[in-house]
Design an enzyme around this catalytic site. Structure first.
Site, PDB file in Angstrom:
ATOM      1  N   LYS A   1       0.500   1.200 -16.107  1.00 38.44           N
ATOM      2  CA  LYS A   1       0.353   2.331 -15.195  1.00 38.44           C
ATOM      3  C   LYS A   1       1.581   2.396 -14.287  1.00 38.44           C
ATOM      4  CE  LYS A   1      -2.994   3.767 -11.615  1.00 38.44           C
ATOM      5  NZ  LYS A   1      -4.055   3.242 -10.732  1.00 38.44           N
ATOM      6  N   GLN A   2       2.140   1.212 -13.987  1.00 35.83           N
ATOM      7  CA  GLN A   2       3.228   1.107 -13.016  1.00 35.83           C
ATOM      8  C   GLN A   2       3.967  -0.199 -13.266  1.00 35.83           C
ATOM      9  OE1 GLN A   2      -0.475   0.659 -10.617  1.00 35.83           O
ATOM     10  NE2 GLN A   2       1.021   0.152  -9.025  1.00 35.83           N
TER      11      GLN A   2
ATOM     12  N   TRP B   1      -1.644  -2.794  -0.511  1.00 36.99           N
ATOM     13  CA  TRP B   1      -0.331  -3.459  -0.520  1.00 36.99           C
ATOM     14  C   TRP B   1       0.808  -2.444  -0.419  1.00 36.99           C
ATOM     15  CZ3 TRP B   1       2.737  -4.298  -5.493  1.00 36.99           C
ATOM     16  CH2 TRP B   1       2.493  -3.256  -6.403  1.00 36.99           C
ATOM     17  N   ASP B   2       0.465  -1.159  -0.605  1.00 30.91           N
ATOM     18  CA  ASP B   2       1.455  -0.087  -0.494  1.00 30.91           C
ATOM     19  C   ASP B   2       2.297  -0.278   0.774  1.00 30.91           C
ATOM     20  OD1 ASP B   2      -0.718   0.653  -2.128  1.00 30.91           O
ATOM     21  OD2 ASP B   2      -0.388   2.791  -1.832  1.00 30.91           O
TER      22      ASP B   2
ATOM     23  N   GLU C   1      -2.257  -1.770 -12.943  1.00 37.43           N
ATOM     24  CA  GLU C   1      -3.726  -1.689 -13.020  1.00 37.43           C
ATOM     25  C   GLU C   1      -4.233  -1.290 -14.397  1.00 37.43           C
ATOM     26  OE1 GLU C   1      -5.129   0.713  -9.784  1.00 37.43           O
ATOM     27  OE2 GLU C   1      -4.687  -0.854  -8.316  1.00 37.43           O
TER      28      GLU C   1
HETATM   29  C1  BGC Z   1      -2.102   2.084  -7.629  1.00 35.96           C
HETATM   30  C2  BGC Z   1      -2.129   0.942  -6.648  1.00 35.96           C
HETATM   31  C3  BGC Z   1      -2.046   1.492  -5.236  1.00 35.96           C
HETATM   32  C4  BGC Z   1      -3.166   2.497  -5.001  1.00 35.96           C
HETATM   33  C5  BGC Z   1      -3.093   3.154  -3.645  1.00 35.96           C
HETATM   34  C6  BGC Z   1      -3.229   3.041  -7.304  1.00 35.96           C
HETATM   35  O1  BGC Z   1      -3.162   4.142  -8.155  1.00 35.96           O
HETATM   36  O2  BGC Z   1      -2.255   1.621  -8.946  1.00 35.96           O
HETATM   37  O3  BGC Z   1      -1.032   0.088  -6.885  1.00 35.96           O
HETATM   38  O4  BGC Z   1      -2.151   0.460  -4.330  1.00 35.96           O
HETATM   39  O5  BGC Z   1      -3.069   3.502  -5.976  1.00 35.96           O
HETATM   40  O6  BGC Z   1      -1.926   3.865  -3.492  1.00 35.96           O
END
Ligand code: BGC
Length: 795
Positions: free
Chosen positions: A615-616, A374-375, A503
């Site tokens: 985490k984010q 989804w990035d 996550e």
């Molecule tokens: C993040 C995800 C992201 C992925 C790839 C992960 O560490 O939590 O949101 O899509 O990295 O960049």
């Protein structure tokens, strides 16, 4: 001087260049990433053409082709229904960059002899990487060497290396040994490392190619290979031009997995000897009849045109790119360099052929398997939408191309509609850990959100009707099927057992981000269905019949959206991340020892999931994506709650915090997070730049500059601005493409001006006031920080 993370500065601040000033084993690995040359189709890490004799763990040699993958089995000691079975990982391909140099009987090797001077420069205006050095061999022969590498942005299948040598203190023999090395071992990583850190690689081991054909013919050579499992073919051709006078000989050889062209020159002191090597790759994933012929023709044409022609093409391409995309910052060289490197890397990473997307690490490394997440839609697409809409469209068409696979995945999981994979290259779900993979159903709505933004900004109705609508309908159908009306939740439409963007929290009920985004997806589906039905009834009838869409179903979407459960905590006055989040133990992340971060590498997931830890951003990302729905007070309340429990273990995190911090007046935090995202790789913020760039963070850099400090918002079709610059910035200038217009925006300390450069007159809103722009005229608004004066002048 220190970098943004308090370490010594790595690359001297320079507006248009990234410069390495000394060659060093300790920084070699990282610099291979930073000095990658790529064009969205292929990527060449910055490995040294002449070879590298340093320890194995200080280098990673790779050439990649976007979307060119090998399949692998995902092994689960304990299986389960519907788990992804096969992965796809971008693999290293035959390496055609090598040009070894023998100086009489001594090989050029920077790890031996003496380096008398050295620099390597990435030129972001020229689109080249150049190395210039003077080297003295152990035997005392001194050479001035200059090597230029360019991966063409206008000819996707072509790269060249221009190798130039001057013997400084001797007459003798120079031998260029130019290779295509097809003996590529994939992932020299210890499998255990990959299991420990998924950000490093995909775990494909050994050799995945069989060589089918090698040919060497005078100065030309080529090789055709095939992957063992995915069955893709790859052709690589090279052609050489020597400009060293007549006194040279050529010897070619094609054997096993190697094609070799040796060019030997009798060299005299003080004279310059140049070799141009043209390299082309084609694969069976490209739309050409004969990949072999195409690669050969490509290098022959390049040889005819010569280096200068291609350099000019590159310069012109980049001039146009920067004219659309550049963000000029006055007063902060570190930020300027970080922004430009980010935008340049986005350009280098983005597939433009409708078949490929943007891998999490671009084409600089194989972390996350070179897969698409989804990035792309949430972090990187906005940059393309507002600067290069054609590329944005092609990236969305790549998703459309995999819609059948998404339909198949939904069916496999017992659902209607389509479920896009959390991570993939060509369509199937490749995530081996479903709690932070398949369960991130929000990917469906993220794609729809991006389509909506693209259509809003471009008014590309044809895209919407012919491609977008089908994705929007199939994903709406999926949400309607996934959720249910739950009596004890007031009979609201709930979506249970999902993972949101954060996550560090998994498999929860009613993740706020997911519910809001699903609601948007359903509402947009209803709106688009009505619109097409009215405007293009025949097209609608054809689409409805193709996917079996009935009016009753659209009513169900409407009802689900209307009744969507949107969590809110009356006690705390914030949006809870999900039903259970606020009932978990809170933890003070400042008390966690530094060496425990990122937590995913040091804590069992169960221990992470048990706490209020992010985490984010999750709720905060929702607030950013739907800013029109929330007041600054609401944002502030949620920001204050979630910031202290966010570890930023994901590189996707800081940009969002920067934008929201600016929105609520936390100015120094806005800058702190901004510079963290803008210089994440240049300052090696997370200590893992060696494994590849953080492409999403680079998209976040554009977002944080334009949506953050520029305060750009696209409300209901109206462009709005409410800027506020970091205190030490004198100005920031950027351009946006919007509905056929090109707009120049200059934000200064006390005023903001707009110039419509292209297109019809446009009404915008700046600091709550309407402004009318006409082509060529500059309109200025004076404001004072923290507020604004009502004074508008047209010049
Ligand atoms: C993040 C995800 C992201 C992925 C790839 C992960 O560490 O939590 O949101 O899509 O990295 O960049």
């Amino acid at each position: 001087m220190n970098t943004s993370n308090g370490r010594k500065i790595i690359y001297p601040f320079d507006e248009w260049q990234i410069k390495e000033t000394e060659f060093n084993i300790g920084t070699n690995y990282r610099n291979e990433t930073i000095f990658t040359t790529a064009n969205g189709y292929m990527g060449m890490r910055g490995n040294l053409e002449e070879g590298y004799s340093g320890p194995e763990n200080t280098t990673f040699n790779a050439v990649y082709i976007n979307g060119f993958y090998e399949e692998y089995d995902i092994d689960y000691p304990e299986g389960g229904y519907g788990l992804a079975q096969k992965g796809q990982a971008m693999v290293k391909v035959a390496d055609a960059r090598m040009v070894k140099l023998m100086i009489d009987d001594e090989p050029l090797d920077l790890l031996k002899g003496k380096i008398r001077s050295y620099e390597r420069i990435l030129h972001m205006k020229k689109g080249t990487v150049e190395r210039n050095f003077t080297w003295e061999s152990p035997g005392g022969r001194i050479v001035d060497v200059s090597i230029k590498r360019m991966v063409s942005l206008t000819r996707p299948h072509l790269a060249f290396i221009f190798f130039s040598v001057v013997p400084v203190n001797f007459d003798g023999q120079l031998k260029f040994i130019s290779l295509i090395n097809g003996d590529i071992q994939n992932s020299r990583y210890d499998k255990k490392d990959v299991e420990k850190d998924v950000r490093v690689g995909a775990g494909i081991e050994g050799k995945v190619f069989r060589t089918i054909k090698t040919v060497a013919d005078n100065t030309m050579g080529f090789m055709v290979q095939e992957t063992n499992r995915s069955g893709f073919k790859l052709a690589c051709a090279v052609e050489h031009k020597i400009s060293c006078g007549l006194d040279h000989s050529v010897l070619t050889e094609a054997k096993g997995d190697m094609v070799r062209v040796d060019i030997t020159v009798k060299a005299s002191k003080g004279k310059c000897y140049n070799l141009s090597k043209y390299i082309s790759y084609y694969t069976s994933r490209d739309d050409v009849e004969n990949i072999e012929e195409s690669a050969i023709n490509e290098v022959s044409r390049a040889k005819q045109d010569g280096i200068k022609v291609m350099e000019d093409e590159q310069k012109n391409f980049l001039e146009a790119f920067w004219d659309d995309a550049d963000i000029v910052v006055e007063g902060d060289a570190a930020a300027e360099q970080g922004i430009r490197y980010s935008l340049f890397s986005l350009l280098q990473s983005a597939g433009r052929d409708k078949k490929t997307g943007i891998a999490a690490k671009g084409l600089t490394g194989e972390g996350y398997g070179g897969q698409y997440f989804w990035d792309t839609e949430i972090y990187m697409l906005p940059f393309f939408i507002y600067t290069r809409p054609e590329t944005a469209k092609n990236l969305l068409l790549q998703r459309y191309r995999t819609l059948d696979a998404a339909r198949a995945r939904a069916l496999e999981l017992g659902h209607k509609g389509a479920l896009f994979p959390w991570r993939t290259i060509d369509g199937p779900e490749c995530s081996a850990y479903f709690p932070a993979g398949t369960a991130q159903y929000h990917i469906n709505a993220d794609i729809v959100y991006a389509i909506k933004q693209y259509v809003k900004a471009t008014q590309d109705q044809e895209f919407l009707y012919n491609f977008g609508a089908e994705i929007i309908f199939e994903t709406a159908r999926f949400w309607q099927d996934l959720g249910s009306y739950i009596l004890l939740k007031g009979n609201k439409f709930c979506i249970n057992c999902v993972t949101g963007p954060d996550e560090y929290t998994a498999l929860v009920d009613n993740n706020a981000y997911t519910n809001y985004m699903a609601k948007m997806n359903l509402e947009y589906a209803v709106e688009v269905a009505k619109k097409i039905k009215m405007e293009r009834p025949q097209l609608y009838a054809a689409l409805a019949s193709k996917i079996g869409l009935k009016d009753e179903e659209i009513c169900r979407w409407e009802k689900a959206a209307r009744n969507m459960y949107l969590p809110f905590s009356e006690e705390l006055g914030i949006i809870p991340q999900d039903d259970s989040f606020l009932y978990k133990k809170k933890i003070d992340i400042d008390l966690i020892p530094e060496d425990q971060f990122p937590l995913l590498l040091h804590w069992h997931y169960l221990n992470i999931y048990r706490h209020q830890l992010c985490k984010q951003p999750d709720v905060l990302l929702l607030m950013l994506l739907m800013r029109e729905k929330f007041t600054p007070e609401e944002i502030k309340k949620n920001y204050d709650y979630y910031e202290p429990i966010t570890t930023h273990d994901s590189s996707l995190s800081p940009a969002v915090f920067s934008i929201l911090a600016k929105e609520i007046g936390y100015d120094s935090k806005a800058y702190k997070y901004f510079i963290q995202t803008a210089r994440m790789d240049l300052d090696d913020y997370n200590g893992n730049t060696k494994d590849g760039i953080h492409a999403a963070g680079m998209g976040g850099t554009w977002l944080a500059a334009v949506f953050g400090f520029g305060g750009m918002k696209v409300g209901d079709g109206e462009l709005c601005f409410s800027p506020k610059l970091p205190v030490h910035w004198d100005s920031m200038t950027f351009k946006v493409r919007y509905r056929g217009r090109k707009l120049l925006v200059k934000v200064q300390k006390s005023d903001i001006s707009f110039t419509l450069m292209e297109g019809d007159p446009l009404k915008i809103r700046c600091l709550e006031e309407e402004m009318f722009l006409e082509k060529g005229a500059m309109v200025k608004k004076v404001y004072i920080s923290g507020g604004h004066k009502k004074c508008t002048t047209a010049e």
